[in-house]
Design a protein around this motif. Sequence first.
Motif, PDB file in Angstrom:
ATOM      1  N   TYR A  46       5.120  10.214  -6.949  1.00 55.74           N
ATOM      2  CA  TYR A  46       6.126  10.479  -8.141  1.00 55.74           C
ATOM      3  C   TYR A  46       5.690  10.434  -9.342  1.00 55.74           C
ATOM      4  N   ARG A  47       4.911   9.623  -9.918  1.00 54.32           N
ATOM      5  CA  ARG A  47       3.973  10.032 -11.226  1.00 54.32           C
ATOM      6  C   ARG A  47       3.246  11.416 -11.269  1.00 54.32           C
ATOM      7  N   GLN A  48       2.863  11.740 -10.175  1.00 54.63           N
ATOM      8  CA  GLN A  48       1.974  13.240 -10.132  1.00 54.63           C
ATOM      9  C   GLN A  48       3.244  14.354 -10.150  1.00 54.63           C
ATOM     10  N   VAL A  99       0.970  -1.350   0.073  1.00 55.65           N
ATOM     11  CA  VAL A  99       0.023   0.150   0.040  1.00 55.65           C
ATOM     12  C   VAL A  99       1.067   1.487  -0.021  1.00 55.65           C
ATOM     13  N   SER A 100       2.093   1.362   0.765  1.00 64.14           N
ATOM     14  CA  SER A 100       2.872   2.275   0.850  1.00 64.14           C
ATOM     15  C   SER A 100       3.429   2.512  -0.406  1.00 64.14           C
ATOM     16  N   ALA A 101       4.075   1.701  -1.122  1.00 65.42           N
ATOM     17  CA  ALA A 101       4.617   1.599  -2.264  1.00 65.42           C
ATOM     18  C   ALA A 101       3.694   2.165  -3.380  1.00 65.42           C
ATOM     19  N   ARG A 102       2.620   1.846  -3.419  1.00 58.36           N
ATOM     20  CA  ARG A 102       1.390   2.480  -4.103  1.00 58.36           C
ATOM     21  C   ARG A 102       1.469   3.972  -4.047  1.00 58.36           C
ATOM     22  N   ASP A 157       3.340  16.891 -13.200  1.00 54.86           N
ATOM     23  CA  ASP A 157       3.424  18.394 -13.106  1.00 54.86           C
ATOM     24  C   ASP A 157       4.772  19.021 -13.492  1.00 54.86           C
ATOM     25  N   ALA A 158       5.810  18.242 -13.527  1.00 52.83           N
ATOM     26  CA  ALA A 158       7.038  18.993 -14.387  1.00 52.83           C
ATOM     27  C   ALA A 158       7.035  19.174 -15.788  1.00 52.83           C
TER      28      ALA A 158
END
Length: 200
Positions: free
Chosen positions: A192-194, A183-186, A198-199
């Motif tokens: 990170y994907r967000q 759950v934490s990794a997800r 945004d970048a």
Amino acid sequence: QRELGLYTRPHTPLLSTISRLTEQKGIDLLIASLEQELARSDLQYVVVGLGESHLEQRLRGLAEQYPGRVAVRLGFDEGLSHRTEAGADFFVMPSRFEPCGLNQLYSMRYGTLPIVRAVGGLYDTVVDFDARSKSGTGFSFTALDAQTLSHAIRRALLAYHGDPGAFLALQRRAMRADFSWTVSARAYLHVYRQALADAR
């Protein structure tokens, strides 16, 4: 309960604490609350732990005042600790601060509902019960005083003695709570994907 010297009272809620007996863990607040609640509520309480001598002495005094209703086991016994936590109805953990906390996680997996102060890891892992929406995984409070803890205990006792189906559902929600690394990794991957999106 017999192992701990408590009278077997199947319809009486059993509260437990497995902890270092220190003020950091809020044991002084817990004792003050129990002094009130044992006099006015039908409950039993057991503590397993070791710590500050003045707190140990006050707990022994409670056990002497309420024989068969309060059991105090000074020392650390991993097997007894897990049997106690699994066999209780509620686990009380009113910490002043708690960076993580493991016992509330153990108790939820056992279906033993945590009563915690909403601080640190306890705030992160225990969702306060809401009787109207039938949501939550335990009972929490914020103010650092015995009266607020007593109110949380009385809310827990009210849920215990109320609708049996709703209480069972509350236990099952607590048992289903997932704090695994999957759950934490997800969640980290989503962040990170967000950030990458945004970048761009």
